[in-house]
Write a protein that holds these residues in place. Structure first.
Motif, PDB file in Angstrom:
ATOM      1  N   GLU A  40       6.798 -49.619  -6.521  1.00 45.03           N
ATOM      2  CA  GLU A  40       8.022 -50.373  -6.271  1.00 45.03           C
ATOM      3  C   GLU A  40       9.027 -50.208  -7.433  1.00 45.03           C
ATOM      4  N   ILE A  41       8.502 -50.234  -8.671  1.00 43.03           N
ATOM      5  CA  ILE A  41       9.376 -50.073  -9.844  1.00 43.03           C
ATOM      6  C   ILE A  41       9.985 -48.673  -9.876  1.00 43.03           C
ATOM      7  N   LEU A  42       9.145 -47.663  -9.577  1.00 39.90           N
ATOM      8  CA  LEU A  42       9.648 -46.296  -9.540  1.00 39.90           C
ATOM      9  C   LEU A  42      10.757 -46.137  -8.499  1.00 39.90           C
ATOM     10  N   GLU A  43      10.574 -46.765  -7.338  1.00 41.69           N
ATOM     11  CA  GLU A  43      11.570 -46.656  -6.276  1.00 41.69           C
ATOM     12  C   GLU A  43      12.886 -47.307  -6.708  1.00 41.69           C
ATOM     13  N   LYS A  44      12.775 -48.442  -7.377  1.00 38.84           N
ATOM     14  CA  LYS A  44      13.985 -49.095  -7.886  1.00 38.84           C
ATOM     15  C   LYS A  44      14.698 -48.196  -8.887  1.00 38.84           C
ATOM     16  N   GLY A  45      13.925 -47.522  -9.781  1.00 34.50           N
ATOM     17  CA  GLY A  45      14.520 -46.619 -10.768  1.00 34.50           C
ATOM     18  C   GLY A  45      15.205 -45.437 -10.105  1.00 34.50           C
ATOM     19  N   ARG A  46      14.589 -44.889  -9.049  1.00 34.51           N
ATOM     20  CA  ARG A  46      15.194 -43.753  -8.348  1.00 34.51           C
ATOM     21  C   ARG A  46      16.527 -44.157  -7.725  1.00 34.51           C
ATOM     22  N   LYS A  47      16.558 -45.365  -7.086  1.00 36.34           N
ATOM     23  CA  LYS A  47      17.791 -45.825  -6.466  1.00 36.34           C
ATOM     24  C   LYS A  47      18.890 -46.069  -7.512  1.00 36.34           C
ATOM     25  N   ALA A  48      18.454 -46.454  -8.700  1.00 36.06           N
ATOM     26  CA  ALA A  48      19.432 -46.707  -9.776  1.00 36.06           C
ATOM     27  C   ALA A  48      19.880 -45.418 -10.449  1.00 36.06           C
ATOM     28  N   GLY A  49      19.270 -44.276 -10.090  1.00 36.02           N
ATOM     29  CA  GLY A  49      19.646 -42.980 -10.660  1.00 36.02           C
ATOM     30  C   GLY A  49      19.043 -42.746 -12.014  1.00 36.02           C
ATOM     31  N   ALA A  50      17.927 -43.405 -12.349  1.00 32.31           N
ATOM     32  CA  ALA A  50      17.319 -43.248 -13.679  1.00 32.31           C
ATOM     33  C   ALA A  50      16.608 -41.918 -13.824  1.00 32.31           C
ATOM     34  N   PHE A  51      16.195 -41.291 -12.731  1.00 33.28           N
ATOM     35  CA  PHE A  51      15.522 -40.001 -12.803  1.00 33.28           C
ATOM     36  C   PHE A  51      15.685 -39.287 -11.460  1.00 33.28           C
ATOM     37  N   THR A  52      15.317 -38.012 -11.470  1.00 40.77           N
ATOM     38  CA  THR A  52      15.483 -37.174 -10.278  1.00 40.77           C
ATOM     39  C   THR A  52      14.334 -37.388  -9.297  1.00 40.77           C
ATOM     40  N   THR A  53      14.501 -36.831  -8.098  1.00 42.96           N
ATOM     41  CA  THR A  53      13.452 -36.913  -7.065  1.00 42.96           C
ATOM     42  C   THR A  53      12.199 -36.173  -7.503  1.00 42.96           C
ATOM     43  N   ASP A  54      12.371 -35.038  -8.180  1.00 40.79           N
ATOM     44  CA  ASP A  54      11.216 -34.280  -8.680  1.00 40.79           C
ATOM     45  C   ASP A  54      10.437 -35.105  -9.704  1.00 40.79           C
ATOM     46  N   ARG A  55      11.163 -35.765 -10.573  1.00 38.52           N
ATOM     47  CA  ARG A  55      10.485 -36.588 -11.599  1.00 38.52           C
ATOM     48  C   ARG A  55       9.754 -37.746 -10.937  1.00 38.52           C
ATOM     49  N   GLU A  60       4.608 -40.345  -9.261  1.00 33.08           N
ATOM     50  CA  GLU A  60       3.735 -40.856  -8.187  1.00 33.08           C
ATOM     51  C   GLU A  60       2.392 -40.146  -8.206  1.00 33.08           C
ATOM     52  N   ALA A  61       2.380 -38.834  -8.473  1.00 32.99           N
ATOM     53  CA  ALA A  61       1.131 -38.078  -8.555  1.00 32.99           C
ATOM     54  C   ALA A  61       0.273 -38.589  -9.700  1.00 32.99           C
ATOM     55  N   ALA A  62       0.904 -38.906 -10.846  1.00 33.28           N
ATOM     56  CA  ALA A  62       0.167 -39.426 -11.986  1.00 33.28           C
ATOM     57  C   ALA A  62      -0.467 -40.786 -11.667  1.00 33.28           C
TER      58      ALA A  62
END
Length: 302
Positions: A40-55, A60-62
């Protein structure tokens, strides 16, 4: 999760104790919950533009690798429990089926005993009750109906005043007219018993018999040549006696009648033979109720 801000400033806990308390709460959270919370935190960061889709995919794999072994172990444990549970349920299902058979056998035996006692009470004689019961066995062998069917119908007839000696011939005639249908057989027995009790045929009894497939007035018309109109008027005037109805049953099941040797014809049919198999099985069950013994992982007949 644990929120330190919810502890009021006036509390007695030190900053160190609050950190320990936070650690305790964190330790009580399952890996599955931690994994979901991290996603959930990662998804929030992605929506906020904190990192790329690849990152995001790498993160998520980790996470999956970090919590995967615990989840896999949990699934394996549940699978083992499920396997043991299935084995236990299978054993109990086998025992339930066996005891269901015993229960049915005991029920059939109790019904047979109850029918004998009822006949003894109705006839006032153990000998007559035994004579009737043996007659039911013979009728059972020669028709698709069962001993229980004949016993139930006999109790109706005797209850309406039939003599034990005249009951068996009447049952044979009624069984042929019913064409092996147990419900129609019982309806005919009830209507015939009521007619004998009142001494004459009435409209209600005619309707019951017609619904079961037999019209005594038609049979009387066939054998006497009288019209149905005349016979219906006679019935309204109480002139169709119980003995005339009894004669109509006899003629309908005698040579030349519609139901002559009907039981014999039914007995040789596929449906009749199957009915006899079922009847024979029900008859044999109460005579030899098996004893069941428990053995490891299965149930044996002792």
């Amino acid at each position: 999760g644990f929120d330190a801000s919810k502890i009021t400033r006036g509390g007695d806990m030190t900053a160190g104790e609050m950190r320990k308390l936070s650690g305790i709460f964190q330790g009580s959270i399952s890996n599955v919950d931690k994994y979901n919370a991290s996603l959930e935190i990662l998804e929030k960061g992605r929506k906020a533009g904190a990192f790329t889709t690849d990152r995001l995919a790498q993160a998520e794999a980790a996470l999956a690798k970090k919590y995967g072994e615990t989840a896999q172990a949990s699934r394996a444990a549940h699978g083992s429990i499920g396997s043991d549970l299935k084995s236990t349920l299978a054993q109990y299902a086998g025992m339930a089926a066996a005891f269901a058979g015993v229960k049915k056998s005991l029920s059939l035996a109790a019904t047979a005993e109850s029918n004998k006692i009822s006949l003894e009470v109705l006839t006032g004689s153990v000998a007559k009750a035994q004579m009737l019961y043996e007659g039911f066995i013979d009728l059972d062998r020669s028709s698709p109906l069962s001993r229980s069917d004949f016993s139930t119908a006999a109790q109706k007839l005797i209850g309406y005043g039939f003599a034990a000696e005249s009951t068996l011939p009447a049952l044979k005639q009624l069984s042929e007219i019913s064409i092996g249908n147990a419900d129609k057989f019982q309806s005919l027995a009830l209507a015939f018993g009521q007619t004998q009790a009142s001494g004459r045929l009435m409209g209600q009894e005619v309707l019951q018999m017609v619904n079961a497939g037999f019209n005594p007035l038609q049979e009387i018309s066939r054998t006497t040549g009288r019209s149905m109109v005349e016979l219906k008027k006679d019935m309204e005037n109480g002139a169709i006696s119980a003995s005339m109805v009894a004669d109509s049953l006899k003629s309908a099941t005698s040579e030349g009648g519609r139901f002559f040797e009907m039981n014999e014809r039914l007995k040789n049919s596929a449906a009749g033979q199957w009915a006899k198999i079922q009847s024979t099985w029900n008859y044999l069950q109460p005579r030899s109720v098996p004893t069941y013994c428990q053995r490891p992982n299965r149930l044996w007949i002792c």
